[in-house]
Write an enzyme that holds these catalytic residues in place. Structure first.
Site, PDB file in Angstrom:
ATOM      1  N   ASP A  73      44.827  32.034  45.533  1.00  0.00           N
ATOM      2  CA  ASP A  73      44.169  32.743  46.406  1.00  0.00           C
ATOM      3  C   ASP A  73      42.771  32.612  46.095  1.00  0.00           C
ATOM      4  O   ASP A  73      42.093  31.439  45.769  1.00  0.00           O
ATOM      5  CB  ASP A  73      44.716  34.193  46.297  1.00  0.00           C
ATOM      6  CG  ASP A  73      44.760  34.748  47.595  1.00  0.00           C
ATOM      7  OD1 ASP A  73      43.775  35.237  47.951  1.00  0.00           O
ATOM      8  OD2 ASP A  73      45.699  35.093  48.054  1.00  0.00           O
ATOM      9  N   HIS A  86      40.841  39.542  48.439  1.00  0.00           N
ATOM     10  CA  HIS A  86      41.985  39.123  49.087  1.00  0.00           C
ATOM     11  C   HIS A  86      43.052  38.894  47.751  1.00  0.00           C
ATOM     12  O   HIS A  86      44.061  39.485  47.533  1.00  0.00           O
ATOM     13  CB  HIS A  86      41.964  38.214  49.929  1.00  0.00           C
ATOM     14  CG  HIS A  86      43.084  37.577  50.694  1.00  0.00           C
ATOM     15  ND1 HIS A  86      44.180  37.109  50.025  1.00  0.00           N
ATOM     16  CD2 HIS A  86      43.471  37.920  51.913  1.00  0.00           C
ATOM     17  CE1 HIS A  86      45.061  36.738  51.242  1.00  0.00           C
ATOM     18  NE2 HIS A  86      44.794  37.472  52.128  1.00  0.00           N
ATOM     19  N   SER A 106      49.867  38.391  54.595  1.00  0.00           N
ATOM     20  CA  SER A 106      49.258  38.127  53.235  1.00  0.00           C
ATOM     21  C   SER A 106      49.701  39.337  52.298  1.00  0.00           C
ATOM     22  O   SER A 106      49.979  39.094  51.165  1.00  0.00           O
ATOM     23  CB  SER A 106      47.787  38.271  53.096  1.00  0.00           C
ATOM     24  OG  SER A 106      47.264  36.868  53.690  1.00  0.00           O
TER      25      SER A 106
END
Ligand SMILES: *[C@@H]1O[C@H](CO)[C@@H](O)[C@H](O)[C@H]1NC(C)=O
Ligand SMILES: *[C@@H]1O[C@H](CO)[C@@H](O)[C@H](O)[C@H]1NC(C)=O
Ligand SMILES: *[C@@H]1O[C@H](CO)[C@@H](O)[C@H](O)[C@H]1NC(C)=O
Ligand SMILES: *[C@@H]1O[C@H](CO)[C@@H](O)[C@H](O)[C@H]1NC(C)=O
Ligand SMILES: *[C@@H]1O[C@H](CO)[C@@H](O)[C@H](O)[C@H]1NC(C)=O
Ligand SMILES: *[C@@H]1O[C@H](CO)[C@@H](O)[C@H](O)[C@H]1NC(C)=O
Ligand SMILES: *[C@@H]1O[C@H](CO)[C@@H](O)[C@H](O)[C@H]1NC(C)=O
Ligand SMILES: *[C@@H]1O[C@H](CO)[C@@H](O)[C@H](O)[C@H]1NC(C)=O
Ligand SMILES: *[C@@H]1O[C@H](CO)[C@@H](O)[C@H](O)[C@H]1NC(C)=O
Ligand SMILES: *[C@@H]1O[C@H](CO)[C@@H](O)[C@H](O)[C@H]1NC(C)=O
Ligand SMILES: *[C@@H]1O[C@H](CO)[C@@H](O)[C@H](O)[C@H]1NC(C)=O
Length: 770
Positions: free
Chosen positions: A136, A196, A543
């Site tokens: 990520d 994220h 996600s």
């Protein structure tokens, strides 16, 4: 107008999802896929030799070569000119030369909701020996979510770049981009400057933090699904400047390098909350093939289905059968926001999060919703041109400003002029699905209908028009039933080789998930400055669903010595039936549910070789398959092509021709992991459909086991007529809401598999080809 609208959307939500990078360098980055065997260029030194033979005079191998792969891909990545690429394509050792495309990145009641409560039975010692690879945008290692009391697994090799490994983050690797290829705007470091990666990692394995909240919302204990497990970080996503704007990209060649290292590091599972922007054929999907190689090493990959729900069928990504493909579902909580209108009915909406406290009184409303040609707009344009405030415009101070989202620049102005609040009116329901709008000021987002209502109020003849914007409240959704999120991408796979594999596999909570956040990263990806910082943030998307499935898979792994396919089977067959919108192509087997995952009764096992045999039977080319898999031993030519062949998969699906009589037989084998002596009765369940024109039989109907590990084989035969039965299209037939359930006699185990026979007209570009 359209441009302003798109800019707004881009800034608001697409920040994380930027796709194509542009480099002015004439050399672009390519993945060079080689054939397996029969030549001397297979090793890393072979890659260098091959490059030396094809490069232009003014390039060197060290300048061109980026990564030589061994575990994840047969070949290498390199920056090449057009002519070098042509030279490579002509080489008989080379199978395919393709651009390294950019992938995109696609809490904590959610675990309680899935019944993996704090009080659930745990195996903390074993849990702390498990490592999840999170591929990520890096991690914010300074959060207390990422600390632990238990030491790393004994066999684990300490590998951390840039940060000091601790008992929670046991690995951190960076795959930096070269300035030659991209205008990277962040330094080479595994530290997450986007948020994220931190969010995703903390959903899987963050430790418990009590009394967490997002400005008082979603109060509770934030934690990962397996709070004792360890995290290995693989940072492949980077901020770059592209055409003047900063975007986040995750190039394919960095993902391949990350999987390569995750295999070498011997992680226990890969959590992959990224993927293509659109569905692609298997031939192009090198990262998916890398996951098959991970699986050969006992590593399961949990990946996102994508956020393209609005694109209809054939929008799903990461749909290879060896991957666990995760859709997003809704939780049993809603965020409710109210605007009171002085002397009128209040407006209540669910698409906003307003974290600012309820306004202390009614504030007069300044209507700025005029057309784009309004004076205000012209003033703003003039101002942005010469940097001067050229007109004497209305003052926003002490008012709530109501404006059209196509004039979002008003927001900045309103904040600067110390407006009390903002009411944004727009038409985004179709585009954004279930996204929550947030602005750095007391605010509410009204869709078309509610905006009209407010305008009507404004048109009423009153001495004042005043409103009071309330803080968002989290309320339980009483009548809640497990439902898929609108934005979650729908299957089936676009690639006809995978037409008989139902995807996605499972759905997990993905809306409004509160989880860890880097304190130095802005909470809102908005142009207007928001100076608030927090250790947590609320995000939505597949996600956020994917790490829930990853966490639950690790939970099983802390109790059972099971194969990746057995773990996936347990998650799928014990899931909860979904209702509401969507079908099997929206949610696969159903809603992930922790209640029974440790005791599924029967499991569907699939071996590495089964996937290869499946691809062979589907007619996949031997030479390509060898290269994808990295093995010389594959030979499909001895295997009879049979498009009807399928895998020993925990769900059953087949594509049939429209308007024909079909007869489809599924062959399955289950392994007993429940009671040694047990009997299961197979039942077919339909829901809803009357005049159902199909017949489904299970043979045998009884499975009688006498010991653990025993296998039993059965067939499911479906015969019927594939007449269109969807109200959406004349070209759609679907046998949906149908299940085979093996029910234990005298016990409580249920092993549920969806059965989906379908025929859907593909869009013109179902699979994007290059
Ligand atoms: C980076 O940006 C500069 C200035 O805009 C530009 O000249 C250069 O070509 C860019 N480099 C890449 C690799 O895109
Ligand atoms: C490399 O050399 C070729 C001619 O040999 C020339 O056309 C090309 O522009 C050069 N490329 C670079 C990046 O200097
Ligand atoms: C999980 O399963 C239990 C028992 O079957 C059920 O009561 C509960 O509602 C399920 N939860 C979800 C989120 O599906
Ligand atoms: C991060 O680690 C990489 C690899 O060791 C190194 O090249 C880079 O300079 C480090 N970055 C910082 C900011 O220290
Ligand atoms: C880059 O910006 C220019 C000028 O704003 C625009 O014309 C062009 O289409 C943009 N390119 C891309 C790929 O967005
Ligand atoms: C916003 O303004 C545009 C252009 O004036 C108009 O067409 C639209 O209906 C307005 N309202 C919304 C909700 O976008
Ligand atoms: C909203 O936008 C969609 C397309 O983006 C359009 O089809 C629809 O008519 C719009 N609705 C309103 C009320 O403006
Ligand atoms: C749990 O740990 C014990 C002790 O190390 C070990 O014997 C057992 O095999 C482990 N179980 C699993 C499922 O890993
Ligand atoms: C939650 O799971 C536990 C076992 O871990 C079980 O005892 C309990 O009944 C489950 N609750 C629900 C609502 O299913
Ligand atoms: C594959 O097997 C067939 C016989 O089944 C044989 O004729 C052929 O040479 C083999 N192909 C390769 C590439 O090994
Ligand atoms: C399996 O068990 C069921 C129920 O006890 C019984 O009716 C059936 O005859 C058994 N089948 C076989 C093959 O033993």
């Amino acid at each position: 107008m359209a441009i302003a609208l798109q800019t707004f959307l881009l800034q608001l939500i697409l920040f994380f999802f930027a796709s194509h990078a542009e480099a002015n360098n004439p050399r672009k980055i390519y993945l060079v896929q080689m054939k397996v065997g029969g030549h001397r260029y297979g090793s890393s030194s072979g890659h260098q030799e091959l490059l030396r033979e094809v490069l232009d005079d003014n390039s060197t191998v060290s300048n061109a070569l980026i990564y030589s792969y061994r575990e994840s891909f047969t070949g290498f990545s390199a920056r090449l000119t057009h002519s070098e690429r042509q030279n490579l394509k002509r080489r008989r050792e080379v199978l395919q030369v393709s651009r390294s495309r950019n992938l995109k990145l696609h809490t904590t009641r959610s675990w309680d909701f899935m019944n993996l409560t704090l009080a659930a039975q745990r195996n903390p010692m074993n849990e702390s020996n498990l490592v999840v690879a999170v591929i990520d945008s890096g991690i914010w290692p300074y959060s207390e979510l990422f600390s632990s009391d238990s030491p790393p697994p004994p066999a684990w090799q300490n590998k951390c770049q840039n940060i000091t490994c601790n008992n929670k983050i046991v690995g951190a690797r960076s795959y930096y981009l070269d300035k030659k290829d991209y205008n990277v705007t962040e330094e080479n470091s595994v530290i997450d400057v986007v948020g994220h990666g931190t969010h995703v990692a903390s959903i899987v394995a963050g430790r418990e933090i009590e009394k967490a909240s997002y400005f008082g919302l979603a109060k509770g204990t934030v934690r990962g699904g397996v709070p004792n497990a360890k995290i290995a970080v693989y940072k492949t996503c980077w901020k770059i400047r592209k055409n003047g704007t900063e975007v986040l990209i995750c190039p394919q060649h960095t993902a391949l390098a990350a999987v390569e290292d995750a295999i070498k590091d011997k992680v226990d599972i890969i959590s992959y909350s990224q993927g293509w922007d659109y569905p692609v054929p298997m031939e192009e999907d090198h990262v998916s093939w890398a996951f098959l190689r991970a699986l050969k090493n006992g590593i399961l990959t949990s990946a996102v289905a994508g956020n393209s729900g609005k694109d209809g069928y054939y929008a799903l990504i990461n749909g290879a059968p060896w991957v666990m493909t995760v859709a997003a579902s809704m939780k049993d909580r809603l965020f409710e926001t109210t605007v009171e209108l002085e002397g009128d009915e209040p407006i209540t909406v669910y698409n906003t999060i307003n974290t600012f406290k309820t306004q202390d009184s009614f504030y007069s409303l300044l209507d700025e919703t005029g057309s784009a040609e309004s004076t205000r707009k012209r003033e703003l344009l003039a101002e942005s041109k010469d940097g001067l405030i050229s007109y004497n415009h209305k003052n926003d101070k002490g008012k709530d400003v109501f404006f059209n989202s196509s004039q979002i620049t008003i927001l900045e102005k309103a904040i600067k002029e110390r407006a009390k609040g903002a009411i944004v009116w727009g038409n985004f329901t179709d585009t954004v699905g279930s996204k929550k709008f947030q602005f750095p000021i007391a605010s509410v987002f009204l869709d078309k209908e509610y905006g009209d209502q407010l305008r009507k109020y404004f048109a009423k003849d009153r001495s004042t028009h005043a409103v009071k914007i309330h803080k968002t409240e989290e309320i339980p959704d009483e009548g809640m039933v497990p439902t898929v999120a609108e934005m979650s991408s729908r299957g089936p796979n676009c690639d006809s080789y995978l037409a008989n594999i139902l995807k996605p596999d499972i759905a997990a909570p993905g809306l409004d998930i509160i989880a860890g956040w880097p304190e130095n990263v802005k909470l809102l990806p908005l142009a207007a400055n928001d100076y608030r910082h927090l250790r947590f943030n609320i995000m939505s998307g597949t996600s956020m669903a994917c790490p829930h499935a990853t966490g639950l898979a690790l939970y099983i792994k802390s109790f059972k010595h099971w194969s990746p396919s057995a773990i996936k089977s347990a998650l799928m067959t014990t899931s909860t039936e979904m209702v509401g919108m969507g079908d099997g192509f929206a949610y696969g087997s159903g809603q992930l549910n922790a209640t029974k995952v440790l005791d599924p009764g029967l499991i569907y096992e699939t071996q590495h070789q089964d996937y290869i045999d499946y691809m062979c039977k589907q007619g996949y080319n031997t030479e390509k398959l060898r290269s994808h898999v990295g093995s010389n031993e594959i030979n499909c030519s001895g295997i009879k092509i049979d498009k009807n062949a399928d895998l020993n998969y925990p769900s059953m699906s087949a594509e049939v021709e429209l308007n024909t009589k079909f007869s489809k037989v599924f062959y399955r084998t289950v392994t007993n992991v429940g009671n040694p002596k047990s009997t299961y009765l197979g039942k077919i369940k339909f829901r809803g459909k009357k005049n159902f024109k199909a017949k489904i039989t299970v043979k045998p109907r009884w499975l009688n086991f006498s010991k653990l590990g025993q296998t039993k084989t059965f067939t499911v035969t479906v015969t019927g007529l594939s007449e269109p039965n969807s109200k959406h299209s004349k070209e759609t037939f679907m046998l949906g809401n149908t299940w085979l359930t093996w029910t234990e006699i005298g016990g409580s185990r249920q092993v549920r598999s969806p059965i989906v026979i379908y025929s859907i007209a593909k869009g013109t570009n179902a699979c994007r080809e290059f």
